[in-house]
Scaffold this motif. Structure first.
Motif, mmCIF file in Angstrom:
data_model
loop_
_atom_site.group_PDB
_atom_site.id
_atom_site.type_symbol
_atom_site.label_atom_id
_atom_site.label_comp_id
_atom_site.label_asym_id
_atom_site.label_seq_id
_atom_site.Cartn_x
_atom_site.Cartn_y
_atom_site.Cartn_z
ATOM 1 N N ALA A 9 14.088 40.593 24.590
ATOM 2 C CA ALA A 9 13.803 41.193 23.282
ATOM 3 C C ALA A 9 12.311 41.492 23.129
ATOM 4 C CB ALA A 9 14.292 40.280 22.159
ATOM 5 N N VAL A 10 11.463 40.583 23.601
ATOM 6 C CA VAL A 10 10.009 40.812 23.547
ATOM 7 C C VAL A 10 9.653 42.021 24.403
ATOM 8 C CG1 VAL A 10 7.750 39.877 24.236
ATOM 9 C CG2 VAL A 10 9.374 38.427 22.984
ATOM 10 N N GLU A 11 10.192 42.082 25.619
ATOM 11 C CA GLU A 11 9.878 43.204 26.520
ATOM 12 C C GLU A 11 10.416 44.519 25.955
ATOM 13 O OE1 GLU A 11 11.367 41.507 30.165
ATOM 14 O OE2 GLU A 11 9.696 40.061 30.200
ATOM 15 N N HIS A 12 11.610 44.478 25.362
ATOM 16 C CA HIS A 12 12.204 45.663 24.733
ATOM 17 C C HIS A 12 11.321 46.179 23.589
ATOM 18 C CE1 HIS A 12 15.201 48.085 22.510
ATOM 19 N NE2 HIS A 12 14.816 47.409 21.435
ATOM 20 N N ALA A 13 10.877 45.277 22.736
ATOM 21 C CA ALA A 13 10.035 45.683 21.593
ATOM 22 C C ALA A 13 8.680 46.189 22.081
ATOM 23 C CB ALA A 13 9.865 44.509 20.629
ATOM 24 N N GLU A 14 8.095 45.477 23.025
ATOM 25 C CA GLU A 14 6.729 45.822 23.453
ATOM 26 C C GLU A 14 6.684 47.172 24.177
ATOM 27 O OE1 GLU A 14 4.866 42.405 25.308
ATOM 28 O OE2 GLU A 14 4.665 41.407 23.356
ATOM 29 N N ARG A 15 7.778 47.546 24.826
ATOM 30 C CA ARG A 15 7.855 48.853 25.499
ATOM 31 C C ARG A 15 7.816 50.021 24.519
ATOM 32 N NH1 ARG A 15 11.836 46.673 28.948
ATOM 33 N NH2 ARG A 15 13.488 47.459 27.606
ATOM 34 N N GLN A 16 8.155 49.759 23.251
ATOM 35 C CA GLN A 16 8.258 50.852 22.274
ATOM 36 C C GLN A 16 6.916 51.395 21.803
ATOM 37 O OE1 GLN A 16 10.861 49.522 19.123
ATOM 38 N NE2 GLN A 16 12.411 48.833 20.584
ATOM 39 N N ASP A 17 5.821 50.726 22.187
ATOM 40 C CA ASP A 17 4.492 51.138 21.706
ATOM 41 C C ASP A 17 3.466 50.653 22.731
ATOM 42 O OD1 ASP A 17 3.108 51.749 18.661
ATOM 43 O OD2 ASP A 17 1.869 50.646 20.115
ATOM 44 N N PRO A 18 2.466 51.470 23.033
ATOM 45 C CA PRO A 18 1.507 51.082 24.077
ATOM 46 C C PRO A 18 0.515 49.997 23.656
ATOM 47 C CG PRO A 18 0.900 53.217 23.154
ATOM 48 C CD PRO A 18 2.217 52.844 22.547
ATOM 49 N N ARG A 19 0.382 49.763 22.356
ATOM 50 C CA ARG A 19 -0.596 48.760 21.919
ATOM 51 C C ARG A 19 -0.168 47.346 22.316
ATOM 52 N NH1 ARG A 19 -0.727 50.438 15.693
ATOM 53 N NH2 ARG A 19 1.414 50.918 16.276
ATOM 54 N N VAL A 20 -1.132 46.521 22.674
ATOM 55 C CA VAL A 20 -0.848 45.117 22.985
ATOM 56 C C VAL A 20 -0.526 44.385 21.680
ATOM 57 C CG1 VAL A 20 -1.818 42.954 23.862
ATOM 58 C CG2 VAL A 20 -2.350 45.119 25.011
ATOM 59 N N ALA A 21 0.609 43.690 21.654
ATOM 60 C CA ALA A 21 0.997 42.962 20.444
ATOM 61 C C ALA A 21 0.447 41.537 20.491
ATOM 62 C CB ALA A 21 2.514 42.920 20.332
ATOM 63 N N THR A 22 -0.047 41.066 19.365
ATOM 64 C CA THR A 22 -0.320 39.637 19.196
ATOM 65 C C THR A 22 1.020 38.970 18.922
ATOM 66 O OG1 THR A 22 -2.544 40.010 18.336
ATOM 67 C CG2 THR A 22 -1.504 37.922 17.756
ATOM 68 N N ARG A 23 1.414 38.077 19.826
ATOM 69 C CA ARG A 23 2.728 37.434 19.718
ATOM 70 C C ARG A 23 2.639 36.164 18.884
ATOM 71 N NH1 ARG A 23 3.814 37.596 26.225
ATOM 72 N NH2 ARG A 23 4.372 39.816 26.422
ATOM 73 N N ILE A 24 3.576 36.059 17.947
ATOM 74 C CA ILE A 24 3.618 34.896 17.051
ATOM 75 C C ILE A 24 5.038 34.378 17.045
ATOM 76 C CG2 ILE A 24 3.394 34.141 14.643
ATOM 77 C CD1 ILE A 24 1.394 36.550 14.329
ATOM 78 N N ILE A 25 5.209 33.067 17.239
ATOM 79 C CA ILE A 25 6.533 32.468 17.127
ATOM 80 C C ILE A 25 6.512 31.524 15.930
ATOM 81 C CG2 ILE A 25 6.166 30.502 18.694
ATOM 82 C CD1 ILE A 25 8.958 31.295 19.925
ATOM 83 N N LEU A 26 7.485 31.669 15.049
ATOM 84 C CA LEU A 26 7.560 30.808 13.870
ATOM 85 C C LEU A 26 8.221 29.494 14.282
ATOM 86 C CD1 LEU A 26 6.296 32.204 11.496
ATOM 87 C CD2 LEU A 26 7.580 33.902 12.808
ATOM 88 N N SER A 27 7.504 28.400 14.078
ATOM 89 C CA SER A 27 7.982 27.105 14.556
ATOM 90 C C SER A 27 7.431 25.989 13.689
ATOM 91 C CB SER A 27 7.509 26.892 15.999
ATOM 92 O OG SER A 27 7.564 25.524 16.351
ATOM 93 N N PRO A 28 8.272 24.976 13.382
ATOM 94 C CA PRO A 28 7.755 23.825 12.625
ATOM 95 C C PRO A 28 6.633 23.094 13.361
ATOM 96 C CG PRO A 28 10.169 23.739 12.793
ATOM 97 C CD PRO A 28 9.710 24.831 13.701
ATOM 98 N N GLN A 29 6.513 23.325 14.667
ATOM 99 C CA GLN A 29 5.457 22.657 15.453
ATOM 100 C C GLN A 29 4.155 23.445 15.476
ATOM 101 O OE1 GLN A 29 8.809 22.548 17.295
ATOM 102 N NE2 GLN A 29 8.874 20.778 15.946
ATOM 103 N N GLY A 30 4.103 24.576 14.761
ATOM 104 C CA GLY A 30 2.946 25.466 14.876
ATOM 105 C C GLY A 30 1.759 25.067 14.015
ATOM 106 N N ARG A 31 0.686 25.846 14.157
ATOM 107 C CA ARG A 31 -0.498 25.751 13.279
ATOM 108 C C ARG A 31 -0.072 26.153 11.871
ATOM 109 N NH1 ARG A 31 -5.649 29.937 14.090
ATOM 110 N NH2 ARG A 31 -6.457 29.781 11.955
ATOM 111 N N VAL A 32 -0.503 25.393 10.888
ATOM 112 C CA VAL A 32 -0.076 25.692 9.513
ATOM 113 C C VAL A 32 -0.786 26.953 9.006
ATOM 114 C CG1 VAL A 32 0.093 24.851 7.143
ATOM 115 C CG2 VAL A 32 0.479 23.281 9.048
ATOM 116 N N PHE A 33 0.011 27.900 8.575
ATOM 117 C CA PHE A 33 -0.487 29.190 8.083
ATOM 118 C C PHE A 33 -1.308 28.986 6.820
ATOM 119 C CE2 PHE A 33 0.267 33.319 5.880
ATOM 120 C CZ PHE A 33 -0.228 34.172 6.859
#
Ligand code: 9D3
Length: 237
Positions: free
Chosen positions: A72-96
């Protein structure tokens, strides 16, 4: 070029009512952002359209599997040449927080991965190196609402999204104090009057009262913000 959000989710239908309303909608209509949804299940390759599996070593719940997320990441990223900043939503993450919202509002492409019910195979984290982001210390049913919170906080910071007098700059968190209390008509509602100073026309007195209210409220309600404010004020001297 609009800021492009790629959103990878098992429940794309959850996003339409939020992104199609209010500020997020207005931003898209103005061409300042675009939202591109990918249903993770569409990338599943097996007969049952699996997206998760039982954890190796046992234990409760299911784990989101590598194949569908990587594809899914590769499919989405192919749709546009810009490099995407990848973010995964997770309870273990840095608090927004507002500082992270500001940082992400400076990017030109953000790809958000939202899981549901369960955790991710750790190789998704290791292999895709996404920024891991939580929205706070409480348990949600999935990452979708967290993704929408993050998107909303970012979109309203983009130049041109808010009207000139919506004033994003002087709101709570911009300077570390919470807001002053506000009132509108009538002057008396069921025996509750509007504070006299606000009716005085004395703009200096009003500004002083509002600042004092913000300080008192921050000290009483948000000792964490108050400590930071006091430390910052001391450093500036
Ligand atoms: C059994 C351990 N749980 C971790 C606390 C499992 C678990 C609970 C809830 C795994 C995923 C979820 C779903 N939550 C999110 O995906 C999520 C979330 C949240 O629950 N709270 C705050 N921020 C976020 S960002 C994504």
């Amino acid at each position: 070029m609009p800021l492009r959000f790629d959103i990878l989710t098992l429940f794309p239908e959850m996003f339409a009512p939020i992104l199609g309303t209010s500020i997020p909608k207005r931003a898209a209509n103005k061409g300042l952002v675009e939202y591109c949804l990918t249903n993770i299940r569409d990338l599943s390759t097996d007969a049952h359209k699996s997206v998760d599996d039982r954890p190796f070593g046992g234990g409760p719940g299911m784990v989101m599997m590598c194949q569908t997320i990587f594809d899914a990441v590769e499919h989405a990223e192919r749709q546009d040449p810009r490099v995407a900043t990848r973010i995964i939503l997770s309870p273990q993450g840095r608090v927004f927080d507002q500082a992270l919202a500001t940082e992400l509002a400076g990017k030109d492409r953000l790809l958000l991965i939202a899981g549901h019910y369960e955790g991710f195979d750790e190789r998704i984290i290791d292999g895709l190196s996404p920024m891991q982001v939580s929205i706070g210390d409480y348990v949600l049913s999935g990452g979708e609402l967290a993704a929408m919170v993050v998107i909303d906080a970012i979109v309203r910071l983009l130049p041109g999204v808010l009207g000139a007098d919506d004033g994003a700059a002087d709101e709570t968190f911009a300077d570390g104090l919470i807001e002053y209390p506000q009132y509108t008509r009538p002057r008396d509602f069921r025996g509750m009057p509007v504070p006299e100073v606000l009716l005085s026309g004395n703009h200096k007195a009003i500004a002083a009262w509002r600042l004092e209210q913000r300080k008192v409220r921050t000290e009483q309600r948000r000792p964490d913000l108050w400590d930071a404010f006091i430390r910052k004020s001391a450093e500036e001297k």
